[in-house]
Design a protein around this motif. Sequence first.
Motif: not given
Ligand code: NAD
Length: 495
Positions: A197, A399, A168, A194, A247, A250, A270
């Motif tokens: 953080e 973005e 999440v 998960k 993102s 990720t 994403l």
């Molecule tokens: P992020 O990708 O940095 O992190 C998301 C989650 O992934 C966090 O819980 C993080 O700890 C976990 N994570 C990071 N690396 C990982 C790995 N290697 N393996 C497993 N888990 C890992 O994203 P963020 O900064 O938390 O959120 C912002 C992004 O989310 C933006 O790009 C936004 O557009 C996107 N988003 C998309 C939607 C959708 O429904 N399409 C909704 C909300 C946010």
Amino acid sequence: MSEVQILHSVQQFLARQHGHFIDGQHVAADGLERIELVNPATEQVVSTIAVGSETDVLQAVKSANQAFKHAWANTSPYERGVKLNKLADLVEQYGEELAQLETLTTGKLINISRHLEVAQTVVFLRYFAGWATKINGQTMQPSIPSANGEKYTAYTMRQPVGVVAGIVPWNFSLMIGVWKIGSALTTGCTIVLKPSEFTTLSLLRLAELAIEAGIPKGVINVVTGKGQTGHFLINSPWVKKVSFTGSVPTGIAIGQQAMASDLTRVSLELGGKNAAAILADANIDEILPALLQATFVHQGQVCAAPERFFIHQSKYDEFTQKVSGAIQQLKIGSPLDESNMFGPLSNKPHFEKVKHYLDLAHQNNQIISGGQVLKGTGYFVEPTLLKVSGVDDPLFIEETFGPVVDVIPFETDEELLEMMNHSRFGLTASLWTNDLSKALRLIPQIEAGSVWINMHTFLDPSVPFGGVKASGIGREFSDAFIEAYTEVKSVMIRY
Ligand code: NAD
């Protein structure tokens, strides 16, 4: 106005030495490493959380697997629905507590936490609860030739995939967590979450409420930590599906890891660089309140929100002037003060990222209005309008996930479509017009998972949601999620 009073129960929750939520209870973490949770409005540490180790993750997945095979498998679909509805009741009952936890760690305006995040969490839980009794297979009539009068019939059944890993992001932790919980539990799966953080607490609290709702232990587990903890989770052989929201980089890494882990099923929600197109006939005064709400809610940190406004040339000056005027009126300040209309960005790394884009825009003289980082404490930036140099400008392509929006004029429909679709992303788009005939012709040509007319950023549980191109794989909500959380088993019978 003054800030809302932090509830005693919230203060107590913040003060806890949080571990993970495994097998129906809080358990101390395996390791000693802690992560500080920072209030983005004050930059003060409000609580700390544990970093989940491989051992912690293993314990959680084992518990989820046991619950999948026994307690949850022995719960009838009707009972599963009743328990999800009971959880929705408890989210309502403890709504203020959950809203305050969200606001303190995300900087979301308290009224957005209450009336969007918590309220929608309830709506989604009830929607998923309704599905529990409606997940069915089909019957078929095979065409196999009959040599000796034998006959054939066939049917399919939908069976839960097993343990789901729900990963999440930080922007709507509670609601997005519940999208995954609801989908998993209603289909008969169990889950290990998960959370981000940065914003972990509301899901830890929700896991407690699930026990109060009668959801058996092990059905919902929460392991806290950073990316590495998520990595351990996906590697587990008991995890049969990964549901990820976050993102693009990720998402790609997780998709690759899931495929390498014996083809673990994966759905990816994403990012986006979403377009809102204001056509020539649009009445700017009429559309402005809804458009601005959709764009700047939660400081633009919404995956579905528009970051590129395309304006018909005939309305460009009027639009730019009126939007600039309106965003300058947004009262910026503490998210706990109900009179404020715009809060801080959610965390320091994200603040630095948005600041980088604002610096770039200042260097290239691209600011139309806003563009300042507020002096003093907290991660506050102004809502900002920009003009971009062209379709290869990073501000057109990347973005920002913040309150930073491009304003781009267009002349013809062809030019509009070409620019709207000039993106690696394809999450959402909107058209603002009363010209129904034109809208209906444009909709099929727009490369996005969702297209709205005279609205934007509205997610409803009865309408599928997900991205095309690099914005993701799979759909959530409606009946579309069932495909992702169940396997079809085909049964043929000779008689
Ligand atoms: P992020 O990708 O940095 O992190 C998301 C989650 O992934 C966090 O819980 C993080 O700890 C976990 N994570 C990071 N690396 C990982 C790995 N290697 N393996 C497993 N888990 C890992 O994203 P963020 O900064 O938390 O959120 C912002 C992004 O989310 C933006 O790009 C936004 O557009 C996107 N988003 C998309 C939607 C959708 O429904 N399409 C909704 C909300 C946010």
